[in-house]
Design an enzyme around this catalytic site. Structure first.
Site, PDB file in Angstrom:
ATOM      1  N   LYS A   1     -18.145   6.293 -11.777  1.00 17.33           N
ATOM      2  CA  LYS A   1     -17.936   5.724 -12.389  1.00 17.33           C
ATOM      3  C   LYS A   1     -17.889   4.387 -11.268  1.00 17.33           C
ATOM      4  O   LYS A   1     -17.005   5.005 -10.498  1.00 17.33           O
ATOM      5  CB  LYS A   1     -16.595   5.612 -13.458  1.00 17.33           C
ATOM      6  CG  LYS A   1     -16.579   4.569 -14.008  1.00 17.33           C
ATOM      7  CD  LYS A   1     -15.289   3.852 -14.173  1.00 17.33           C
ATOM      8  CE  LYS A   1     -14.703   2.347 -14.215  1.00 17.33           C
ATOM      9  NZ  LYS A   1     -13.693   2.781 -14.663  1.00 17.33           N
TER      10      LYS A   1
ATOM     11  N   THR B   1      -4.403   2.583 -17.958  1.00 16.56           N
ATOM     12  CA  THR B   1      -2.884   1.495 -18.599  1.00 16.56           C
ATOM     13  C   THR B   1      -2.358   1.507 -19.650  1.00 16.56           C
ATOM     14  O   THR B   1      -1.467   1.971 -20.082  1.00 16.56           O
ATOM     15  CB  THR B   1      -2.930   0.271 -17.706  1.00 16.56           C
ATOM     16  OG1 THR B   1      -3.828   0.289 -16.328  1.00 16.56           O
ATOM     17  CG2 THR B   1      -1.538  -0.001 -17.575  1.00 16.56           C
TER      18      THR B   1
ATOM     19  N   ALA C   1     -11.565  -0.987 -19.318  1.00 18.88           N
ATOM     20  CA  ALA C   1     -10.372  -2.154 -18.595  1.00 18.88           C
ATOM     21  C   ALA C   1     -10.075  -3.077 -19.869  1.00 18.88           C
ATOM     22  O   ALA C   1     -10.899  -3.806 -20.210  1.00 18.88           O
ATOM     23  CB  ALA C   1     -11.465  -2.838 -17.502  1.00 18.88           C
ATOM     24  N   GLY C   2      -8.913  -3.357 -19.354  1.00 15.93           N
ATOM     25  CA  GLY C   2      -8.411  -4.873 -20.300  1.00 15.93           C
ATOM     26  C   GLY C   2      -7.744  -4.567 -21.399  1.00 15.93           C
ATOM     27  O   GLY C   2      -7.267  -5.323 -22.280  1.00 15.93           O
TER      28      GLY C   2
ATOM     29  N   GLY D   1      -6.098  -3.060 -16.447  1.00 16.92           N
ATOM     30  CA  GLY D   1      -4.331  -3.067 -16.446  1.00 16.92           C
ATOM     31  C   GLY D   1      -3.687  -4.771 -17.299  1.00 16.92           C
ATOM     32  O   GLY D   1      -2.604  -4.883 -16.750  1.00 16.92           O
TER      33      GLY D   1
END
Lengths: 331, 257
Positions: free
Chosen positions: B96, B207, B184-185, B157
């Site tokens: 990644k 996260t 992500a996010g 995050g």
């Protein structure tokens, strides 16, 4: 009862020794070094006796057993300061403070005025915080030295030797408290790297440990008195090494600077790195194989949990009482 | 289902391995969710010390595909050398690729990303690039040899969800044959379900699970939402409309007045 051998003179070994002596045992403590020093995790401990704060990410036994710590250390070493602890966050990370409050107990919310009253040197930088009134802190090196002196004056023997617990156990009851050094015998132990700094900054006075929450770089700072502070600590899985990384230094120092810009003028007294011994759930284990008892996995909770773990070892030996953290799955 | 460099995944959840309260909780999150891929971050300073190996072994023991990442790398050189180390540690060609360009948003440096992707692909790596929803960048990444794209939902995050639904929908339409992963996010399972309803192939997150009060339960919630979104997409959802359309015919209803 015959003499009990304890291998490892870090916080685990000395707490086990103290508990056994208090129950009337004759103990000998064996360590590969003479006296405490930077080779041991205990040397680099923050010394926060903060069971409630730890509850943010630790399992329930840490919070419960950790509450024994302050009284125990106060009784045995007179090195405990009971001023509570303070948790703050920069305004842009206020969500982290709300989350911390939700995950922990034993705190009350404090306003900027209360923060300033408690710690004038934090100024008005933090609009809100959490105060954990019943928490305490100690100076780890002083506490360990006093524990050791007390043991010696009560008749404990100290031997300098790189000992193999399995060989000692052939001759009598032996307790392996070597931390990550025992990795070769304890396969499921892992090392979690911690990095920390000791700073001298007489311009700043703090009365209690302060934790500053940050999504990437959580910081704690513990006052050692006389303008000396311990800054910690990174917790890094899967990374090891003998030295602190530049990144860790950068992050710790900029977090301290955010706490009070006067830290920009601080002198760096020491830079520390260690490998905290931990099992998969980050809880300690007591394992028994005949004459050999292995005590390990105190992770970042050495000073917090060693008194309770020491008590359990004594209960096991003297009363044959099964410790809560007994691990019978492993041999 | 689209495959990832020839590998078909048993479900659409790729789970990060950082920030958990303990490795035991991490393992539980994988067990409860059935996540098929574990991402793990390496840094150059990891070295080959035994203490560092303990955690890698825990990751291998999860028994899922390992996708090492170059998290925290700010330059092409850093990312490339991290990728080489990852290949050695985990014996996988998968990487990644993250090249961070901006510290506050952790937004990818797309120029460095394309360059690093080309270098790594030529070296035999199978690259999963962390990118934005920009179609031109996406096309350059495909030209550089990537066969998977991983656009962000929102900054790493942040838990904000899908910040640019229009852009993500355009991306899906523009690259119908390329496996696309939202990376992500995300903060909530409903956001993951929404992404899958758009036709994305998998969700990568860390996260939102690791920092939940009960990470294993949250992982399971995400896995369930991902599978719901996947089914909804396969079931060909209705089109929204502006006016009410009664589900029961009104013609022939008795007049009571």
């Amino acid at each position: 009862m015959n003499e009990i051998i304890i291998i490892g003179a870090g916080v685990a070994g000395l707490c086990v020794a103290r508990n056994l002596m208090d129950r009337g045992a004759k103990v000998t403590v064996v360590d590969r070094f003479e006296g405490a020093g930077p080779h041991a995790c205990s040397w680099w401990a923050g010394g926060m006796l903060a069971p409630f704060c730890e509850g943010e990410s630790a399992e329930e036994p840490v919070v419960r057993l950790g509450q024994e710590a302050a009284d125990w250390w106060a009784a045995k070493t007179q090195a405990v300061e009971r001023c509570g602890s303070l948790v703050v966050s920069p305004t842009r990370d206020r969500a982290d403070l709300a989350r911390f409050a939700r995950r922990t107990r034993g705190h009350r919310e404090v306003t900027v005025d209360e923060i300033t009253a408690m710690e004038p040197d934090l100024g008005t930088r933090f609009a809100k915080g959490l105060f954990f009134e019943d928490e305490a802190h100690l100076a780890p090196r002083t506490a360990l030295a006093r524990l050791r002196e007390g043991l010696a004056s009560d008749g404990a023997a100290f031997i300098q030797e790189d000992a193999n617990p399995d060989i000692y156990a052939q001759h009598g009851l032996t307790i392996d408290c070597r931390g990550y050094q025992a990795k070769r015998q304890i396969n499921d132990l892992r090392g979690v790297k911690g990095e920390m700094l000791v700073l001298s900054c007489p311009e700043v006075t703090l009365s209690r440990p302060v934790r500053m929450l940050h999504p990437r770089v959580p910081l704690y700072i513990v006052p050692r008195g006389d303008g000396v502070f311990m800054l910690g600590a990174t917790m890094v899985e899967g990374r090891a090494g003998k030295h602190v990384t530049a990144r860790a230094l950068l992050e710790l120092l900029s977090a301290a600077y955010a706490l009070n810009p006067a830290f920009g003028e601080a002198e760096v007294l020491e830079i520390g790195v260690d490998s905290r011994p931990a099992f998969a759930d980050n809880l300690p284990r007591i394992r028994r194989d005949g004459n050999l008892i292995r005590v390990n996995g105190l992770y970042r909770h050495g000073f917090l949990l060693a008194p309770a773990v020491g008590r359990m070892v004594a209960d096991l030996i003297f009363d044959n009482k099964r410790p809560e953290v007994m691990d019978e799955t492993a041999t | 289902m689209r495959d990832f460099y020839g590998t078909e995944l048993s479900n659409g959840l790729m789970l990060g391995t950082a920030q958990y309260p303990s490795p035991a909780v991490l393992a539980d999150a994988f067990k409860r969710s059935g996540a098929s891929v574990a991402t793990v971050s390496l840094r150059r300073e990891s070295g080959q010390d035994r203490a560092g190996q303990d955690f890698w072994q825990l990751i291998r023991d999860l028994g899922v595909h390992v996708l090492p990442n170059t998290a925290g790398c700010h330059s092409v050189k850093e990312a490339v050398s991290t990728a080489h180390m990852a290949r050695e540690v985990f014996a996988t060609k998968w990487i990644k690729l993250e090249v961070i360009g901006e510290e506050d948003t952790l937004q990818p440096d797309v120029f460095g990303l394309v360059e690093a992707a080309r270098i790594l692909t030529e070296d035999g790596f199978q690259v999963f690039p962390y990118t934005t929803e920009d179609l031109v960048v996406a096309d350059k990444l495909l030209q550089a040899g990537c066969e998977v794209l991983m656009p962000w939902g929102a900054p790493i995050g942040s838990g904000l969800g899908l910040n640019n639904i229009f852009g993500l929908r355009a991306m899906r339409a523009h690259f119908p044959d390329v496996p696309l992963v939202i990376d992500a996010g995300l903060g909530l399972p409903s956001q993951a379900a929404a992404a899958m309803e758009l036709g994305f192939d998998a969700i990568l997150l860390n996260t939102a699970v690791a920092k939940a009060g009960d990470p294993a339960l949250m992982a399971q919630a995400f896995a369930t939402a991902i599978s719901a979104g996947q089914m909804a997409h396969a079931a060909d959802p209705m089109e929204p409309r502006d006016m009410a359309a009664p589900s029961t015919p009104v013609i022939g209803k008795a007049f009571l007045e």
